[in-house]
Design a protein around this motif. Structure first.
Motif, PDB file in Angstrom:
ATOM      1  N   MET A  90     -10.139  -2.770  -1.982  1.00 36.20           N
ATOM      2  CA  MET A  90      -9.721  -1.519  -1.348  1.00 36.20           C
ATOM      3  C   MET A  90      -8.197  -1.475  -1.228  1.00 36.20           C
ATOM      4  SD  MET A  90     -11.251  -0.153   2.221  1.00 36.20           S
ATOM      5  CE  MET A  90     -12.731   0.719   1.837  1.00 36.20           C
ATOM      6  N   LEU A  91      -7.630  -2.598  -0.798  1.00 41.04           N
ATOM      7  CA  LEU A  91      -6.174  -2.688  -0.645  1.00 41.04           C
ATOM      8  C   LEU A  91      -5.484  -2.494  -1.994  1.00 41.04           C
ATOM      9  CD1 LEU A  91      -5.267  -5.629   1.752  1.00 41.04           C
ATOM     10  CD2 LEU A  91      -4.343  -3.324   1.797  1.00 41.04           C
ATOM     11  N   PHE A  92      -6.030  -3.182  -2.996  1.00 38.14           N
ATOM     12  CA  PHE A  92      -5.401  -3.138  -4.315  1.00 38.14           C
ATOM     13  C   PHE A  92      -5.419  -1.725  -4.882  1.00 38.14           C
ATOM     14  CE2 PHE A  92      -5.879  -3.322  -8.959  1.00 38.14           C
ATOM     15  CZ  PHE A  92      -4.666  -3.899  -9.289  1.00 38.14           C
ATOM     16  N   PHE A  93      -6.595  -1.143  -4.930  1.00 34.74           N
ATOM     17  CA  PHE A  93      -6.699   0.181  -5.563  1.00 34.74           C
ATOM     18  C   PHE A  93      -5.979   1.260  -4.760  1.00 34.74           C
ATOM     19  CE2 PHE A  93     -10.073  -1.890  -7.957  1.00 34.74           C
ATOM     20  CZ  PHE A  93      -9.786  -1.409  -9.216  1.00 34.74           C
ATOM     21  N   SER A  94      -6.027   1.149  -3.446  1.00 37.44           N
ATOM     22  CA  SER A  94      -5.374   2.163  -2.617  1.00 37.44           C
ATOM     23  C   SER A  94      -3.871   2.063  -2.737  1.00 37.44           C
ATOM     24  CB  SER A  94      -5.796   1.991  -1.158  1.00 37.44           C
ATOM     25  OG  SER A  94      -7.180   2.055  -1.070  1.00 37.44           O
TER      26      SER A  94
ATOM     27  N   PHE B 130      -1.846   1.679   9.824  1.00 40.06           N
ATOM     28  CA  PHE B 130      -0.662   0.803   9.761  1.00 40.06           C
ATOM     29  C   PHE B 130       0.154   1.016   8.478  1.00 40.06           C
ATOM     30  CE2 PHE B 130      -3.635  -1.485  12.576  1.00 40.06           C
ATOM     31  CZ  PHE B 130      -2.827  -1.571  13.697  1.00 40.06           C
ATOM     32  N   HIS B 131      -0.215   2.002   7.678  1.00 45.62           N
ATOM     33  CA  HIS B 131       0.492   2.306   6.416  1.00 45.62           C
ATOM     34  C   HIS B 131       0.702   1.048   5.579  1.00 45.62           C
ATOM     35  CE1 HIS B 131       1.135   6.511   7.240  1.00 45.62           C
ATOM     36  NE2 HIS B 131       1.425   6.171   8.471  1.00 45.62           N
ATOM     37  N   LEU B 132      -0.354   0.211   5.499  1.00 41.98           N
ATOM     38  CA  LEU B 132      -0.265  -1.011   4.702  1.00 41.98           C
ATOM     39  C   LEU B 132       0.035  -0.657   3.251  1.00 41.98           C
ATOM     40  CD1 LEU B 132      -3.295  -3.172   5.935  1.00 41.98           C
ATOM     41  CD2 LEU B 132      -0.871  -3.631   6.276  1.00 41.98           C
ATOM     42  N   PHE B 133       1.052  -1.271   2.664  1.00 41.41           N
ATOM     43  CA  PHE B 133       1.470  -0.995   1.282  1.00 41.41           C
ATOM     44  C   PHE B 133       1.678   0.503   1.049  1.00 41.41           C
ATOM     45  CE2 PHE B 133      -1.142  -4.894   1.133  1.00 41.41           C
ATOM     46  CZ  PHE B 133      -0.183  -5.781   0.698  1.00 41.41           C
ATOM     47  N   GLY B 134       2.052   1.211   2.079  1.00 39.94           N
ATOM     48  CA  GLY B 134       2.319   2.641   1.931  1.00 39.94           C
ATOM     49  C   GLY B 134       1.071   3.504   1.852  1.00 39.94           C
ATOM     50  N   ILE B 135      -0.083   2.925   2.216  1.00 41.86           N
ATOM     51  CA  ILE B 135      -1.338   3.683   2.113  1.00 41.86           C
ATOM     52  C   ILE B 135      -1.394   4.719   3.234  1.00 41.86           C
ATOM     53  CG2 ILE B 135      -3.853   3.515   2.316  1.00 41.86           C
ATOM     54  CD1 ILE B 135      -3.538   0.651   1.136  1.00 41.86           C
ATOM     55  N   ASP B 136      -1.672   5.965   2.828  1.00 45.29           N
ATOM     56  CA  ASP B 136      -1.785   7.045   3.798  1.00 45.29           C
ATOM     57  C   ASP B 136      -3.234   7.535   3.765  1.00 45.29           C
ATOM     58  OD1 ASP B 136      -1.401   9.130   5.496  1.00 45.29           O
ATOM     59  OD2 ASP B 136      -0.477  10.442   4.005  1.00 45.29           O
ATOM     60  N   PHE B 137      -3.993   7.190   4.787  1.00 45.94           N
ATOM     61  CA  PHE B 137      -5.421   7.540   4.740  1.00 45.94           C
ATOM     62  C   PHE B 137      -6.005   7.642   6.146  1.00 45.94           C
ATOM     63  CE2 PHE B 137      -9.910   6.416   4.764  1.00 45.94           C
ATOM     64  CZ  PHE B 137     -10.399   7.337   3.861  1.00 45.94           C
TER      65      PHE B 137
ATOM     66  N   PRO C 185      -9.783  14.833  -4.955  1.00 48.47           N
ATOM     67  CA  PRO C 185      -9.373  13.640  -4.201  1.00 48.47           C
ATOM     68  C   PRO C 185      -8.625  12.679  -5.115  1.00 48.47           C
ATOM     69  CG  PRO C 185     -11.688  14.105  -3.892  1.00 48.47           C
ATOM     70  CD  PRO C 185     -11.228  14.987  -4.991  1.00 48.47           C
ATOM     71  N   SER C 186      -7.574  12.133  -4.610  1.00 47.48           N
ATOM     72  CA  SER C 186      -6.824  11.158  -5.398  1.00 47.48           C
ATOM     73  C   SER C 186      -6.208  10.146  -4.454  1.00 47.48           C
ATOM     74  CB  SER C 186      -5.747  11.862  -6.216  1.00 47.48           C
ATOM     75  OG  SER C 186      -4.839  12.518  -5.357  1.00 47.48           O
ATOM     76  N   GLY C 187      -5.544   9.144  -5.023  1.00 50.08           N
ATOM     77  CA  GLY C 187      -4.904   8.130  -4.200  1.00 50.08           C
ATOM     78  C   GLY C 187      -5.921   7.450  -3.297  1.00 50.08           C
ATOM     79  N   ALA C 188      -5.495   7.152  -2.079  1.00 52.47           N
ATOM     80  CA  ALA C 188      -6.385   6.471  -1.140  1.00 52.47           C
ATOM     81  C   ALA C 188      -7.587   7.337  -0.789  1.00 52.47           C
ATOM     82  CB  ALA C 188      -5.617   6.108   0.121  1.00 52.47           C
ATOM     83  N   GLY C 189      -7.402   8.675  -0.844  1.00 48.31           N
ATOM     84  CA  GLY C 189      -8.508   9.589  -0.541  1.00 48.31           C
ATOM     85  C   GLY C 189      -9.671   9.426  -1.501  1.00 48.31           C
ATOM     86  N   GLN C 190      -9.413   8.937  -2.687  1.00 48.42           N
ATOM     87  CA  GLN C 190     -10.483   8.652  -3.648  1.00 48.42           C
ATOM     88  C   GLN C 190     -10.895   7.184  -3.576  1.00 48.42           C
ATOM     89  OE1 GLN C 190     -12.597   9.940  -5.807  1.00 48.42           O
ATOM     90  NE2 GLN C 190     -13.170   7.940  -6.663  1.00 48.42           N
TER      91      GLN C 190
END
Lengths: 312, 401
Positions: free
Chosen positions: B34-38, B272-279, B194-199
């Motif tokens: 999840m972390l990697f793909f997001s 926590f916006h880990l690796f810039g993830i916005d979700f 949906p794209s990015g973390a949303g997908q």
């Protein structure tokens, strides 16, 4: 008096293979009933039907007068099944296995704890009770397998070859446990292809082969089917048909089995009749390489009934 | 009956947790995925980033139609402009035709109609996004025309009367920011696809529910068959339905726990916006449970079916891996369902993951309410019933009961 187990005209086929072909027998309360037969005779299929694992094609099974077809749950509650292959959870300890299986039969709390301790003691696993079963020896697993079938004090215990595939020492231990169970007056259906086990434990026996019961009764009744006397086995350079012709001229000697080069004969009057019998055979010009004299047992009866040995 | 099933489910869950590989599969691997793909696809994925393909056939070819095309370029279109319909125009996804009378009609104050057509296989969400962009371009173009008209020294009735300077001025105005703009948004996150973390976060959740339950479950079922404990269970007073029901209950719980772990992980990554993830799972997160229960149930029953088919744990595990990957891929766990071609979406309907992902997108991305999950949930329950029936049959043919 209603028998604990009554089996009538039981049949089961797998495709073209007829595994059980019209089996009938009854087991009375407190009786140890043996099912003796070689591998593939139909013993496990019969037990599987009694345990509710296989549905019979025909026939009826009643435990304490209740048909398994009418009320399987009530019947299964009275059964303690000890399968031929060890069926335990290897990741769990003996105590955890027993707790789980006890819970299935509604045991809980103090009663369950006491029963577990009692069984662990009986099968000699108290000291290793909390070790994972995967660390146990084959014999220890077999003992646990046995204990799991007894956890709920079943009315009828189905023991399916409990000593198969283990070393002599482990086998001796299992047999001691089985003996202690049988001394307790419980009703047992015991399948085996070990003759000595059947003779030492069972009150009555059924000899089964190719899905059919060939003979049934107490040990004495079964042996009587061979007749009184000693068994004389001879081996030499002779053919079957000429040997029969010679035998016809030798009075009381009875054929058990005759093949080319080997003959098994029943000699009336026990060992006293053996001398005259041998004199007759030698006198007829037969050359014998080997002579064996012994008292007849169930193995011989099986040979007489099926034409092959029990361990074939 | 419930008590007996619960007794078995609790026991199986304990065995499941005793196996370290199951814990790794449930707690570590999916979160890493999840972390990697997001983080790799962490782009916002909002309308600003979405380029929608649009082919424009400009039959007018006047400075007015050119100005309108320039206005379209200011929107987020991936434009291809033609003077006449190309030979393969029927294959184009979206086509906007500017009629030959466009310029003259505008100058004369007459009504003019643009023709917008969509290919049957075009993505519905992109089509809607295209309509929004088109609408915004229209509004902006009208604003440009008003400003242009105010600056003109005289009124023109015909296009040929317009001088070069006025033409250039219109094109310049079309390139300027519009005075009137339309802010078009989807309810919710405002993403047509949906794209990015949303997908990737819902996708990984749906995938790992399948993988964890199918692989761990089919392995344990075949192991139980092999070691004889399943047959032994069936010789107890527990009925066959109770034994298999207990297995399904355990596997459903595993699926639910896996889903809840990944829901929590996804929310934490976003918070926590880990690796810039916005979700965020959004305001309808509690409603997700209405989909997750039937989804976990359907996957559990599928596992019963697969577990009944095979004799060895190796066979069952291999098939579980393969089947899990296929179901995740065609079910839209790896890429958006909305971006899949029509034929693939028909096939996808046979994967429980597709229905779970449809419900997730409806709730998270499109901001729809609980009613949007009713149909997917009912279909997932139907899947579960079908697989349970098949599982019962494969277990019987495998000599169990």
């Amino acid at each position: 008096m209603t028998p604990v187990l009554a089996v009538e005209n039981l049949r089961k086929s797998f495709g073209d293979l007829v595994a059980v072909d019209g089996v009938d027998f009854e087991v009375a309360e407190g009786e140890i009933f043996g099912f003796l037969g070689p591998n593939g005779a139909g013993k496990t299929t019969t037990i599987s039907m009694i345990a509710g694992l296989l549905r019979p094609d025909d026939g009826e099974i009643r435990v304490d007068g209740v048909s398994i077809a009418d009320d399987a749950r009530a019947v299964k509650r009275k059964l303690g099944v000890v399968p031929q292959d060890v069926a335990v959870y290897a990741e769990l300890s003996a105590r955890e296995n027993l707790r789980f299986w006890g819970g299935i039969y509604g045991l809980k709390g103090q009663a369950l704890r006491e029963r577990i301790e009692e069984l662990l003691d009986q099968v000699g696993l108290s000291e290793r009770a909390d070790d994972p079963v995967k660390q146990y020896s084959g014999g220890m697993k077999r003992r646990l397998n046995l204990a799991m079938g007894l956890i709920h004090r079943p009315r009828l215990i189905l023991l399916d070859e409990p000593t198969v595939g283990i070393d002599p020492q482990a086998r001796k231990k299992i047999l001691e446990i089985v003996e202690s169970i049988t001394r307790g007056g419980q009703t047992v259906l015991y399948t085996t292809h070990y003759l000595e086990e059947a003779e030492s434990f069972c009150d009555r026996l059924a000899i089964i082969d190719h899905g059919r019961i060939l003979a049934e009764g107490s040990i004495a009744q079964l042996k009587a089917q061979l007749g009184e006397g000693s068994l004389l086995t001879v081996q030499g350079e002779f053919l079957e048909q000429p040997f029969r012709e010679i035998l016809a001229g030798l009075g009381d000697l009875r054929e058990v089995e005759i093949t080319d080069g080997r003959a098994m004969l029943l000699v009336p009057g026990g060992s006293r009749g053996v001398g005259p019998a041998l004199e007759g055979l030698y006198g007829a010009g037969l050359h014998l390489d080997d002579v064996l004299i012994k008292e007849p047992n169930l193995e011989d009866l099986f040979l007489k009934l099926t034409g092959r040995e029990l361990r074939d | 009956m419930t008590g007996r099933m619960w007794h078995l489910a609790r026991h199986d869950s304990r065995l499941f947790l005793l196996r370290k590989e199951n814990l790794f599969f449930m707690l570590v691997m999916p979160i890493l995925f999840m972390l990697f793909f997001s983080s790799v696809f962490r782009g916002g994925g909002g309308p600003e980033d979405v380029k929608v393909k649009l082919s424009v056939i400009d039959q007018d070819r006047s400075f007015l139609s050119h100005a309108f095309v320039r206005q379209l370029e200011g929107e987020h279109f991936d434009l291809a402009v033609f003077d006449a319909a190309p030979a393969d125009s029927v294959e184009l996804l979206r086509v906007l035709t500017i009629p030959a009378s466009f310029g003259d009609s505008i100058l004369a104050g007459r009504k003019v109609e643009l023709d917008f057509t969509k290919h049957p296989d075009s993505n519905l969400s992109y089509d809607v996004a295209a309509e929004m962009h088109l609408h915004r371009a229209q509004v902006a173009f009208l604003g440009t025309l008003i400003r242009w008209e105010q600056e003109l020294s005289r009124r023109f009735d015909h296009i040929d009367q317009v001088g070069e300077a006025d033409r250039a001025r219109l094109l310049a105005l079309a390139a300027e920011p519009s005075l009137v703009t339309v802010q078009d948004r989807w309810a919710g996150e405002g993403r047509p696809v949906p794209s990015g973390a949303g997908q990737s976060i819902p996708g990984m959740l749906a995938m790992f529910v399948v993988m964890t339950v199918l692989i761990g479950g089919s392995e344990s079922l075949t192991r139980e068959k092999h070691q004889g404990t399943l047959a032994r269970l069936l010789s107890t007073p527990f009925s066959r339905g109770e034994v298999l029901g207990g297995k399904v209950l355990h596997l459903t719980l595993v699926g639910l726990v896996q889903a809840l772990v990944l829901m929590g992980a996804g929310e934490a990554m976003g918070a926590f916006h880990l690796f810039g993830i916005d979700f965020s799972w959004g305001p309808h997160a509690p409603t997700l449970i209405l989909v997750l229960i039937p989804y976990a149930f359907a996957v559990a029953c599928l596992t019963l079916f697969v577990g009944g088919l095979f004799r060895t744990t190796q066979q069952a595990e291999s098939m579980a891996w393969l089947l899990g990957m296929i179901l995740a891929a065609i079910g839209g766990c790896w890429w958006p369902l909305e971006a899949m071609p029509h034929g693939a979406r028909v096939l996808a309907a046979f994967s429980p993951a597709y229905w779970a992902m449809s419900a997730f997108h409806a709730l998270i991305t499109f901001g729809q309410g609980p009613s949007a999950v009713i149909l997917p949930s009912l279909i997932l329950i139907g899947f579960g019933a079908l697989f349970a029936w098949l599982g019962g049959r494969t277990m019987r043919s495998g000599g169990i009961g």
